[in-house]
Each structure stands twice: as C-alpha cells, then as structure tokens.
Enzyme design. Structure first.
Site, PDB file in Angstrom:
ATOM      1  N   HIS A   1     -15.625  90.750  72.379  1.00 18.03           N
ATOM      2  CA  HIS A   1     -14.712  91.802  71.927  1.00 18.03           C
ATOM      3  C   HIS A   1     -13.634  92.017  72.985  1.00 18.03           C
ATOM      4  O   HIS A   1     -13.952  92.237  74.158  1.00 18.03           O
ATOM      5  CB  HIS A   1     -15.465  93.121  71.719  1.00 18.03           C
ATOM      6  CG  HIS A   1     -16.346  93.118  70.510  1.00 18.03           C
ATOM      7  ND1 HIS A   1     -17.363  94.032  70.321  1.00 18.03           N
ATOM      8  CD2 HIS A   1     -16.358  92.315  69.407  1.00 18.03           C
ATOM      9  CE1 HIS A   1     -17.954  93.787  69.173  1.00 18.03           C
ATOM     10  NE2 HIS A   1     -17.378  92.760  68.608  1.00 18.03           N
TER      11      HIS A   1
ATOM     12  N   TYR B   1     -21.808 100.511  68.318  1.00 12.94           N
ATOM     13  CA  TYR B   1     -23.229 100.489  68.665  1.00 12.94           C
ATOM     14  C   TYR B   1     -23.654 101.707  69.487  1.00 12.94           C
ATOM     15  O   TYR B   1     -24.770 101.745  69.996  1.00 12.94           O
ATOM     16  CB  TYR B   1     -23.562  99.214  69.448  1.00 12.94           C
ATOM     17  CG  TYR B   1     -23.283  97.946  68.689  1.00 12.94           C
ATOM     18  CD1 TYR B   1     -24.090  97.552  67.633  1.00 12.94           C
ATOM     19  CD2 TYR B   1     -22.185  97.160  68.997  1.00 12.94           C
ATOM     20  CE1 TYR B   1     -23.828  96.397  66.913  1.00 12.94           C
ATOM     21  CE2 TYR B   1     -21.913  95.992  68.286  1.00 12.94           C
ATOM     22  CZ  TYR B   1     -22.739  95.621  67.249  1.00 12.94           C
ATOM     23  OH  TYR B   1     -22.473  94.476  66.538  1.00 12.94           O
TER      24      TYR B   1
ATOM     25  N   ARG C   1     -20.105  84.630  66.980  1.00 11.74           N
ATOM     26  CA  ARG C   1     -19.659  84.688  65.595  1.00 11.74           C
ATOM     27  C   ARG C   1     -20.080  83.403  64.886  1.00 11.74           C
ATOM     28  O   ARG C   1     -20.153  82.337  65.514  1.00 11.74           O
ATOM     29  CB  ARG C   1     -18.133  84.835  65.514  1.00 11.74           C
ATOM     30  CG  ARG C   1     -17.595  86.091  66.186  1.00 11.74           C
ATOM     31  CD  ARG C   1     -16.078  86.114  66.176  1.00 11.74           C
ATOM     32  NE  ARG C   1     -15.541  87.295  66.845  1.00 11.74           N
ATOM     33  CZ  ARG C   1     -15.252  87.370  68.143  1.00 11.74           C
ATOM     34  NH1 ARG C   1     -15.439  86.299  68.901  1.00 11.74           N
ATOM     35  NH2 ARG C   1     -14.776  88.481  68.664  1.00 11.74           N
TER      36      ARG C   1
ATOM     37  N   ARG D   1     -25.923  88.793  64.366  1.00  8.41           N
ATOM     38  CA  ARG D   1     -25.045  89.096  65.513  1.00  8.41           C
ATOM     39  C   ARG D   1     -25.193  90.578  65.891  1.00  8.41           C
ATOM     40  O   ARG D   1     -25.283  90.919  67.069  1.00  8.41           O
ATOM     41  CB  ARG D   1     -23.604  88.758  65.141  1.00  8.41           C
ATOM     42  CG  ARG D   1     -22.527  89.172  66.159  1.00  8.41           C
ATOM     43  CD  ARG D   1     -21.199  88.560  65.725  1.00  8.41           C
ATOM     44  NE  ARG D   1     -20.025  89.247  66.245  1.00  8.41           N
ATOM     45  CZ  ARG D   1     -19.454  88.966  67.419  1.00  8.41           C
ATOM     46  NH1 ARG D   1     -19.966  88.038  68.193  1.00  8.41           N
ATOM     47  NH2 ARG D   1     -18.358  89.607  67.808  1.00  8.41           N
TER      48      ARG D   1
END
Length: 318
Positions: A283, A292, A156, A260
C-alpha cells in the site's frame, strides 16, 4: 421571472457530451439527479440558477432523511458541483454555491476475511491433494504453492500469477514482488512456502525431462495455455472455490482477495505493526491499510483486559 433551469440543464448536458465526451449512462445519471434537484427547488420557489449553499444543503439533508445511502448522496453532490461549475464558467453565476458543501461520510466496509482455522483447513486439503501421485500432480502442487505464497506474503492475485519462473532459482527466504506502479518490495517466505516451491520446481523439471517433445521454456512461474502465457487470475479464483468445497468450506466467502485480507488481519491480531503490514501489502498510503484498524482495536481491548491492573482486580472480585 421565468425559470430557465431546464434550458441551463440541457446546455450543461450538451457541454458534458461534446467537450468532455461523457458516456450516455453518465449523462442520463446527471439528468436524473439534476431534475430531482430542480423539482426540490421549484417546490420552494427557488430557481435552479439562483440556488444558494443553504438550499443545496437542505436538498442533501432531504436525501439523507429519505434514507439515501452516503454513496448516492455523494453522487448527487458530484452532479451539482459539475453543474454549478459550468454556470460559473459560462458567466451565468458569479460564485459556486457547492464550494462549501461537504460530501457525506462513507463508512468503509470491513474487508471479508477468513479465520485461522479456515485457512488451515484449506492449506491442509491442498497439501493432501498435492501429495497424491498421479498425472495431475503438478497442477495440484501448483495450487498448494499458490495458496502458500498468497498466505505467506499477502500479495495481490495479479502479482501472484505473474511471478517470474526465476523465483525457483533463488531458493531464498525472501521474495521480490513487483507491484503497482512497477514498485518492488521484499517480502519474507514461510518455511512451508519454500518447501512447496521446491517440490513444484522438481515436478516441473521431471515433467520436462519425460516429455517426448521439448516445450519452450516459459518466463512465468505458473505457465498456462492462455493469451498472456500465465495462469489467469479468474482460473485461480475458480479453482480456489472448488478446493474450498472439497475442504468443507463455504466457497462464496473465499477468494484470493479474501486470503490477502486474512494475511493482514492475522498478522495484526498477532502483534504486527500497521506500518509493517502496509509495506508487506504494497500500500502506498497508510490510510488504505487502516481498514484493518478494527483488528488493532480488538487486540488493544484484549491487551487491556488481560494486563491492566484494574481489569485483573475486577476478575478477582468476580
């Protein structure tokens, strides 16, 4: 029998303001949504306090028929739930009719991402600019390091700009990132990221050695004259868009967060496991990484078309 719906609604709004400290905008939103429900029910001769699950479900269906987005429908349902819970708590109803109502399914938008060619052009431009000697070389090398680390790790932007200066001392193939909830995760570095970091450290050392007045050491890898003492993420995002323009790319679709997403998408497209990508992104829940899955589905389709015997047979017949 007189409809006291408006009086009950006002009592509900008073409670939300006095007991829960709801903001003015929130109260206005609740009032608009419940007024609309009140009008819908009145047209069907149903009192607001007496509405059952079927009438409330019909109201939600009418919103869908009018073209309301799932997010707007979900907001209306939330207002209804708060209101009927209030009626139940006050003893004005013996049940909560919203209990069996399902929220409309929201389609999760696919994340914006960049193609491998676009990332390559961006990195190539940053590398070319960083190699040019001059008074701003450290800043240009910093941009190269930021991009290399971002694309190598998928961290991040908040994690990136707050990396500690001690990262330069490790010279290892892995980086420890402190993410949300103060959780640490280990991510591998690419050879180009390691090389860029090394040059960045050397330039910092040279600048410090040549400085007439010794500046105090910063605990941050990317120090800046900001309130926090490190490079603000907004400044990095702005500089990234400027670099995108110089690389001949569309700046509006490029940001640290998009890079990202590119990291994750490119890994999955090249065979990485979803659980591994989850770990690298930091995550806590696999469901977050599942945005995704479209990449996995596309890769699976390509694998079947390439390797399945029937698909090969069909190609021969063509």
């Amino acid at each position: 029998m007189r409809d006291l719906g408006r009086a009950h609604l006002e009592a509900f709004l008073e409670m939300m303001s006095a007991e829960r400290g709801a903001a003015v905008n929130t109260l206005q939103s609740y009032e608009r949504d419940l007024d609309d429900l009140h009008s819908f029910l009145s047209e069907r001769s149903v009192r607001l306090i007496d509405a059952g699950s079927s009438e409330l479900g019909a109201y939600l269906s009418s919103l869908s028929a009018q073209g309301f987005k799932p997010s707007s429908q979900a907001r209306r349902l939330s207002a209804m739930r708060q209101f009927y819970k209030f009626l139940y708590a006050e003893g004005l109803r013996t049940d909560d009719p919203t209990g069996i109502l399902d929220a409309p399914k929201k389609g999760r938008p696919l994340p914006k991402t960049m193609g491998v060619d676009e990332v390559t052009r961006l990195l190539s431009r940053a590398e070319t600019e960083a190699a040019a000697a001059g008074p701003d070389q450290l800043q240009r090398q910093r941009m190269l390091v930021l991009l290399e680390l971002l694309y190598a790790t998928g961290m991040r932007v908040s994690e990136l700009v707050t990396l500690p200066a001690k990262v330069l001392d490790h010279e290892g193939r892995f980086l420890i990132i402190r993410g949300k909830g103060n959780k640490e995760r280990l991510v591998p570095l690419s050879q180009s990221a390691i090389a860029a970091l090394k040059v960045y450290g050397q330039l910092q050392a040279e600048l410090a050695a040549n400085a007439k007045q010794q500046a105090p050491e910063s605990p941050w890898l990317f120090p800046a004259a900001s309130r926090e003492g490190h490079l603000p993420r907004q400044v990095f995002a702005r500089d990234l868009k400027d670099l995108a323009i110089r690389a001949g790319l569309t700046p509006s679709v490029i940001s640290p967060h998009v890079m990202r997403h590119a990291f994750a998408s490119h890994l999955l497209a090249n065979g990485a496991d979803l659980r591994v990508v989850q770990e690298l992104l930091g995550h806590s829940d696999i469901s977050t990484t599942q945005i995704y899955t479209h990449v996995l589905e596309e890769r699976l389709h390509q694998l079947v078309q390439t390797h399945h015997p029937l698909a090969k047979q069909a190609k021969k017949q063509d």
